[in-house]
Design a protein around this motif. Structure first.
Motif, PDB file in Angstrom:
ATOM      1  N   PHE A 118       0.828  -1.195   0.000  1.00  0.00           N
ATOM      2  CA  PHE A 118       0.000   0.000   0.000  1.00  0.00           C
ATOM      3  C   PHE A 118       0.870   1.255   0.000  1.00  0.00           C
ATOM      4  O   PHE A 118       2.097   1.184  -0.019  1.00  0.00           O
ATOM      5  CB  PHE A 118      -0.930  -0.004   1.218  1.00  0.00           C
ATOM      6  CG  PHE A 118      -1.812  -1.224   1.304  1.00  0.00           C
ATOM      7  CD1 PHE A 118      -3.022  -1.270   0.638  1.00  0.00           C
ATOM      8  CD2 PHE A 118      -1.424  -2.335   2.046  1.00  0.00           C
ATOM      9  CE1 PHE A 118      -3.832  -2.391   0.704  1.00  0.00           C
ATOM     10  CE2 PHE A 118      -2.222  -3.457   2.122  1.00  0.00           C
ATOM     11  CZ  PHE A 118      -3.432  -3.489   1.448  1.00  0.00           C
ATOM     12  N   ARG A 184       5.668   4.063   0.924  1.00  0.00           N
ATOM     13  CA  ARG A 184       5.064   2.736   0.866  1.00  0.00           C
ATOM     14  C   ARG A 184       4.888   2.101   2.244  1.00  0.00           C
ATOM     15  O   ARG A 184       5.686   2.321   3.158  1.00  0.00           O
ATOM     16  CB  ARG A 184       5.916   1.814   0.000  1.00  0.00           C
ATOM     17  CG  ARG A 184       5.837   2.102  -1.496  1.00  0.00           C
ATOM     18  CD  ARG A 184       4.483   1.736  -2.057  1.00  0.00           C
ATOM     19  NE  ARG A 184       4.441   1.773  -3.516  1.00  0.00           N
ATOM     20  CZ  ARG A 184       3.407   1.368  -4.230  1.00  0.00           C
ATOM     21  NH1 ARG A 184       2.335   0.878  -3.621  1.00  0.00           N
ATOM     22  NH2 ARG A 184       3.426   1.440  -5.549  1.00  0.00           N
ATOM     23  N   THR A 526      -1.624  -0.398  -5.925  1.00  0.00           N
ATOM     24  CA  THR A 526      -1.470  -1.274  -4.772  1.00  0.00           C
ATOM     25  C   THR A 526      -1.863  -2.693  -5.144  1.00  0.00           C
ATOM     26  O   THR A 526      -2.644  -2.918  -6.073  1.00  0.00           O
ATOM     27  CB  THR A 526      -2.339  -0.802  -3.589  1.00  0.00           C
ATOM     28  OG1 THR A 526      -3.721  -0.810  -3.983  1.00  0.00           O
ATOM     29  CG2 THR A 526      -1.958   0.607  -3.171  1.00  0.00           C
TER      30      THR A 526
END
Length: 530
Positions: A118, A184, A526
């Motif tokens: 993500f 991230r 993602t």
């Protein structure tokens, strides 16, 4: 004596009654407090919010409140986070290794925290939940738009949330000062550690010489004198070049917007002139029509008078006739003069109207072109601004495509070939974490474990994933290096990436396509495993 004893007994009875009333009141209060749910008092063990701390009073409390909520921490960037669901901790890394670590609480079985790769999408210093009755979530850092975030909360060291990643208060505040939007976050069934990787298939940035950059961009950015002429000039990396473009495009956008405003004002003035010329033309046409009607009436009257005079002269030639002009003839001459003047004015008004109309049409064209130029300049400014953000890449074996975003905005996508498509790729996240003196990037990689299905089953049974690595893997997924070997991209795609790639850029290579969390602007590429 009997009266005194009676009074004493009466007082003792009253005292006992008063004590009973007090005891009943206290008991009722205690029972009422015990009956109230924890949420009603402002705190719930199942809430994704930390219990509110008691307010301090006095001078110390005021001085404590005067301090900033979070201080910015200076660290080598980019940072990236690894959340271990099995270990119930979060680790923060950069190129130098582990930066910090903290215990956490993730989602319970009914509300599990998703596994995957993500990005921090948004940050709010103080946020209230949209899903759970406005529960406070201080130092919130969003990683999905479906309700998963990192924030201050009640941390137990085991799953306890509705899917969010709860952080201890002090660490949440510290992390807030460390991280940035676009960095991230990997959520794995157990702890993962990044490793450095060097591979010829990893993207490389395009370095520019000073002469390649626009002279205007260099001047606007104040960098023209910062480069020496000749081969010894320093190279400009994509981020620095993006900053130059941003400054240049901002100036051009401002100039274009000003020109568009001026063109719109000129158009409005020409529109008013055209309206006025049209009104004058209509007035001149009306005046000419009136003058023409009067001239025609005067001509008829004069002709009628002349005809009567002719009849009289024919019938009675002995009568003398006047050689002078009659009043009717004089009126006719005056009406003809007025008509001629009206026609002259009409012609002038028509000429002025035609000129004004032509100028209005030209002003419309200039205003439209200025507006289009302003829109193009604004788009260029937006693109230049996006260039300053880290680039995000996803290569999907499932879709046989490569997706590229920057600044949480789609840039382009194109076909990508994955050799041996029947063999699993795995899921690998490559992050450009440092740069060498020659502009070459240094990369770190995180590879998700191949036993995702087993980890997921363990998650469902226990509410968390234990670190059990002894079981046989589900398939022979590629290593991080092997996955790079199997990817084929066109030269055009590689050049487009090189033009925007710099520190903080990341690339996911995965069997899967973009997750449902990846949508329009405001989301990143993602991969979600459940």
């Amino acid at each position: 004596m009997s009266e005194v004893a009676a009074v004493a007994r009466s007082r003792r009875v009253c005292a006992r009654a008063f004590s009973a009333v007090c005891a009943a009141s206290v008991a009722a209060t205690v029972l009422a407090l015990e009956a109230r749910p924890a949420a009603a008092i402002g705190y719930s063990a199942n809430s994704d919010a930390e219990a509110p701390a008691p307010r301090k009073r006095g001078k110390r409390a005021k001085s404590a409140e005067a301090k900033p909520a979070a201080e910015t921490v200076s660290l080598a960037r980019p940072l990236f986070a690894v959340v271990s669901l099995g270990g119930q901790h979060i680790s923060i890394y950069n190129h130098n290794g582990l930066v910090d670590r903290s215990v956490i609480s993730t989602g319970v079985p009914g509300h599990p925290t998703p596994e995957g790769m993500f990005t921090i999408l948004g940050r709010e210093r103080f946020h209230r939940s949209n899903l759970y009755a406005g529960a406070p979530m201080p130092f919130m850092q969003r990683i999905t738009w479906s309700g998963v975030a990192m924030h201050t909360g009640h941390v137990t060291g085991h799953p306890a949330s509705h899917g969010c990643i709860r952080l201890p208060g002090a660490f949440a505040q510290k992390l807030w000062g460390m991280t940035r939007i676009g960095e991230r976050v990997v959520i794995a069934p157990y702890d993962l550690s990044p490793t450095e990787i060097a591979h010829p298939a990893l993207p490389t940035p395009k370095m520019r010489s000073a002469t390649e950059a626009s002279a205007a961009a260099l001047a606007d950015a104040g960098l023209r004198d910062g480069f020496a002429d000749g081969g010894a000039a320093a190279l400009i990396d994509p981020r620095r070049y993006a900053e130059q473009l941003r400054v240049k495009s901002a100036a051009e956008a401002a100039a274009a917007a000003k020109a568009a405003t001026e063109a719109a004002a000129a158009l409005n003035a020409k529109r008013l002139e055209a309206v006025r010329a049209s009104a004058e033309l209509k007035a001149a046409e009306a005046a000419e029509a009136t003058a023409r009607a009067k001239a025609e009436a005067a001509a008829k009257a004069a002709d009628s008078v002349a005809a009567k005079r002719q009849e009289v002269a024919t019938a009675k030639p002995e009568l003398s006739t006047s050689d002078g002009a009659s009043p009717a003839e004089a009126a006719r001459a005056k009406a003809d003069a007025t008509l001629a003047e009206a026609r002259t004015r009409l012609e002038a008004a028509r000429t002025a109207y035609n000129a004004s109309d032509a100028e209005h049409v030209e002003a419309v064209r200039r205003s439209r072109e200025a507006a289009e130029a302003a829109a193009a300049a604004a788009k260029a400014e937006k693109d230049a601004q996006l260039r300053t953000a880290p680039i995000s890449i996803l290569v999907s074996k499932k879709n046989q495509r490569i997706y590229v975003r920057q600044g949480l905005t789609p840039i382009f996508e194109a076909p990508a070939t994955v050799r041996e498509p029947e063999r699993p790729l795995g899921s690998h996240l490559y992050i450009a974490t440092a740069a060498g003196g020659d502009g070459a990037l240094k990369w770190s990689v995180l590879s998700m474990p191949p036993r995702i299905a087993e980890a997921r089953a363990s998650h469902k049974k226990r509410g968390m994933v234990e670190e059990q690595r002894s079981a046989a893997p589900l398939g022979a997924a590629s290593s991080a290096a092997d996955a790079l070997d199997r990817i084929e991209l066109s030269d055009e795609v590689r050049q487009k990436i090189a033009d925007r790639l710099w520190l903080g850029g990341s690339m996911i290579i995965s069997d899967q396509g973009p997750s449902s969390e990846t949508s329009a602007v405001g989301t990143d590429l993602t991969v979600k495993f459940r």
